[in-house]
Structures are given as structure tokens and as C-alpha cells.
Design a protein around this motif. Structure first.
Motif, PDB file in Angstrom:
ATOM      1  N   SER A 242      65.046  68.801  52.799  1.00 42.19           N
ATOM      2  CA  SER A 242      64.424  67.709  52.043  1.00 42.19           C
ATOM      3  C   SER A 242      64.356  66.440  52.875  1.00 42.19           C
ATOM      4  CB  SER A 242      65.216  67.457  50.757  1.00 42.19           C
ATOM      5  OG  SER A 242      65.224  68.583  49.920  1.00 42.19           O
ATOM      6  N   ILE A 243      65.456  66.123  53.567  1.00 41.39           N
ATOM      7  CA  ILE A 243      65.460  64.915  54.402  1.00 41.39           C
ATOM      8  C   ILE A 243      64.453  65.050  55.539  1.00 41.39           C
ATOM      9  CG2 ILE A 243      66.860  63.517  55.955  1.00 41.39           C
ATOM     10  CD1 ILE A 243      69.279  64.222  54.212  1.00 41.39           C
ATOM     11  N   ALA A 248      59.338  63.367  57.730  1.00 41.32           N
ATOM     12  CA  ALA A 248      58.101  63.811  58.379  1.00 41.32           C
ATOM     13  C   ALA A 248      56.878  63.401  57.570  1.00 41.32           C
ATOM     14  CB  ALA A 248      58.131  65.327  58.562  1.00 41.32           C
ATOM     15  N   ASP A 249      56.959  63.497  56.255  1.00 43.42           N
ATOM     16  CA  ASP A 249      55.825  63.143  55.408  1.00 43.42           C
ATOM     17  C   ASP A 249      55.532  61.649  55.474  1.00 43.42           C
ATOM     18  OD1 ASP A 249      53.810  63.980  53.593  1.00 43.42           O
ATOM     19  OD2 ASP A 249      54.956  63.183  51.924  1.00 43.42           O
ATOM     20  N   VAL A 256      49.555  58.713  61.211  1.00 46.52           N
ATOM     21  CA  VAL A 256      48.293  59.471  61.290  1.00 46.52           C
ATOM     22  C   VAL A 256      47.768  59.663  59.871  1.00 46.52           C
ATOM     23  CG1 VAL A 256      48.558  60.649  63.504  1.00 46.52           C
ATOM     24  CG2 VAL A 256      49.750  61.538  61.521  1.00 46.52           C
ATOM     25  N   PRO A 257      47.374  58.579  59.205  1.00 46.66           N
ATOM     26  CA  PRO A 257      46.946  58.683  57.807  1.00 46.66           C
ATOM     27  C   PRO A 257      45.720  59.557  57.611  1.00 46.66           C
ATOM     28  CG  PRO A 257      46.403  56.523  58.715  1.00 46.66           C
ATOM     29  CD  PRO A 257      47.276  57.207  59.718  1.00 46.66           C
ATOM     30  N   ILE A 264      53.371  67.764  56.805  1.00 48.50           N
ATOM     31  CA  ILE A 264      54.432  68.508  56.131  1.00 48.50           C
ATOM     32  C   ILE A 264      54.118  69.997  56.084  1.00 48.50           C
ATOM     33  CG2 ILE A 264      53.510  68.280  53.783  1.00 48.50           C
ATOM     34  CD1 ILE A 264      56.370  67.763  52.857  1.00 48.50           C
ATOM     35  N   TYR A 265      52.836  70.342  55.984  1.00 48.01           N
ATOM     36  CA  TYR A 265      52.466  71.762  55.997  1.00 48.01           C
ATOM     37  C   TYR A 265      52.580  72.347  57.402  1.00 48.01           C
ATOM     38  CZ  TYR A 265      50.726  70.768  51.337  1.00 48.01           C
ATOM     39  OH  TYR A 265      50.648  70.384  50.026  1.00 48.01           O
ATOM     40  N   ALA A 266      52.311  71.528  58.413  1.00 48.29           N
ATOM     41  CA  ALA A 266      52.488  71.987  59.791  1.00 48.29           C
ATOM     42  C   ALA A 266      53.956  72.304  60.059  1.00 48.29           C
ATOM     43  CB  ALA A 266      51.975  70.928  60.766  1.00 48.29           C
TER      44      ALA A 266
END
Length: 284
Positions: A242-243, A248-249, A256-257, A264-266
Motif C-alpha cells: 500500500s505504501i 508511486a501513484d 507525469v500527469p 500504478i498499473y505498470a
């Protein structure tokens, strides 16, 4: 950078409280409960109604949200979930997905489709400067509360008599019954506590994540990512995951908006390729 890391830590701790109930039901009870987000939504709406409409202090609504979600979980476990423990994973997925859509439709009918705004007390709003770094007061509150809950949950699973009974019931229900462990009661209490923690997470996260009837669908993937990356062999794995994912998110969306939630999926894909059993789980 320090402010972003702090916000990512707070977001990650919130993800853990929202996801730890799923880690319990999936990892310790071997049940795929995709309706976990519906219990979080119940806690969030309970807090919004009690705070905004009835004027109850925010801090008092948190245990109420836990109790309401736990009570709903207990009733559903005793009436519906108990019939699905021996079913195939596909049956469990279809059953819990059906509950999600029922919950979404029911809340949309009763509360409307608009996003709910939670009015926090004044002492939890704003930021403070610590060595020149802006620190959000509410995010600090989240880190402290979620950290205490994470420690208490880990100790409950690994150091208490109830935790030992739960692990024994999961390993072999027949033998557990033979030595006098009330397996049905242990499972019901575990499911209720996991649902209550989800409700508490929904109450704590209503101000940051937003709250509307689509909440269980929007965050279902995040719960699954936490459990997949962290593994389900202990509570420490989902906490670290979770951390990691929270930081990362937040960093990904800031730097990199244009990629949005791609980061997070990467991370999920890389972890599942390198460590299919989870980043913090032991290989079988």
C-alpha cells in the motif's frame, strides 16, 4: 519532494486500511470477496450522513462507521457468504460482483448519484510548516490512525488466541472442528472485522478519495492491486505494498500527469511478472 512523499505515505496507509479486510478474507479465509468496496462505501456514507446531516462530531462517527459496516458484514456472512465458502472461485467472483452492482444501484436510488462532500472539523484542516515543508494536518492524522490499526491488526493475527484459531480453521476446517474450534463463529467474526475495517477506511477516505455510488467499482482494482503486490501470507505485505503504490501513484500523477494512473498499473505488471506470488510473500 518531501511533501509529495508524505502525501503518498498518507494515501498508502489509507489504501491499506481499505484493503486489509480483503487481504484477510482472501488470504486467511480463501474467499474472493470483490464486494469489499461496498462495505467501505457503507462506512463512508454513514460518516457523511452523521456528520453533515445530524451534526455528530467527525471523530465519533468513525467507530460508528466501523460498527455499521461490521454489522452489515456479519448479517451477510451469516445469510449469504456462508453458502459460498465451498464454491469455486468463479462462483465467488460472480456472487460478490452481483452484490457490488446491487449496492451501487441501491445507494444511487437512496442517496443520489452526486458526490458527497464531507465537512471535516477545523482542527483537521489546513497545513503546518515543519522545517519549511508543508504537512497536511488531516494526512498526518491518517498516518497515525492507520499506523496504529496496522500494528494492532498484525498483532491480533499473529500473537492472539483468536488469530491462532483462525489460521487453524483456514488450514483444515475438519481438524479444527475436531479440536473444539468454533469454525463458523471464527469466520463470522473475521469477516465482520474485515468489513468493519473497510467501513472505517471508507469513512477516513471520504474526504480524500471522494464518495459516490460508483465508489466500489472505482477502487475495486486498487484493493486487488494491494493484495496482489503485497501477497496474503501476512498483514505486513499488504501494508508495504500500500505504501509503495500510494507513493508511486502520487509521484506519477505529479511528475507525469499525462500518464494518469498508468504508473500504478505498470508497477503491478512488473511485480506480477517478477514475483507472481506477491512482492512481500514467500514463494511456495
Amino acid at each position: 519532494m518531501i511533501t509529495l512523499l508524505f502525501d503518498g505515505l498518507a494515501y498508502g496507509m489509507l489504501l491499506f486500511i481499505l484493503s486489509c479486510g480483503l487481504a484477510v478474507t482472501l488470504g486467511l479465509m480463501n474467499f474472493i470477496n470483490l464486494a469489499h468496496g461496498a462495505f467501505a462505501m457503507a462506512g463512508g456514507y454513514a460518516t457523511v450522513i452523521l456528520t453533515n446531516r445530524l451534526g455528530m462530531p467527525f471523530l465519533l462517527t468513525l467507530p460508528v462507521a466501523f460498527v455499521i459496516a461490521a454489522a452489515v458484514g456479519w448479517v451477510l456472512e451469516r445469510t449469504l457468504y456462508i453458502r459460498m465458502y465451498e464454491k469455486s472461485p468463479l462462483d465467488q467472483v460472480l456472487f460478490s460482483i452481483g452484490l457490488v452492482f446491487m449496492a451501487v444501484s441501491g445507494v444511487d436510488y437512496l442517496m443520489g448519484s452526486q458526490q458527497q462532500i464531507l465537512h471535516l472539523p477545523d482542527f483537521l484542516r489546513g497545513r503546518v510548516e515543519v522545517f519549511g515543508v508543508g504537512i497536511g494536518i488531516y494526512r498526518t492524522f491518517l498516518i497515525v490512525v492507520c499506523g496504529v490499526l496496522a500494528l494492532a491488526l498484525q498483532l491480533a493475527v499473529t500473537r492472539t488466541r483468536f488469530g491462532s484459531r483462525l489460521r487453524a480453521a483456514v488450514d483444515d476446517r475438519r481438524v479444527a472442528r475436531g479440536v473444539g474450534i468454533p469454525v463458523k463463529t471464527v469466520f463470522a467474526v473475521t469477516f465482520a472485522v474485515g468489513s468493519g475495517l473497510a467501513g472505517l477506511g471508507g469513512a477516513l477516505g471520504a474526504e480524500i478519495l471522494g464518495l459516490d455510488p460508483s465508489f466500489p467499482l472505482k477502487f475495486m482494482v486498487y484493493f486487488l492491486i494491494v493484495v496482489s503486490v503485497g501477497g496474503t501470507s501476512s498483514m505486513a505485505g499488504p501494508l508495504y505494498a500500500s505504501i509503495l503504490l500510494g507513493v508511486a501513484d502520487v509521484l506519477g500523477k505529479y511528475y507525469v500527469p499525462e500518464l494518469g494512473g498508468f504508473v500504478i498499473y505498470a508497477v503491478l505488471v512488473v511485480v506480477l511478472v517478477v514475483r507472481p506470488q506477491g512482492l512481500f510473500a514467500r514463494a511456495s
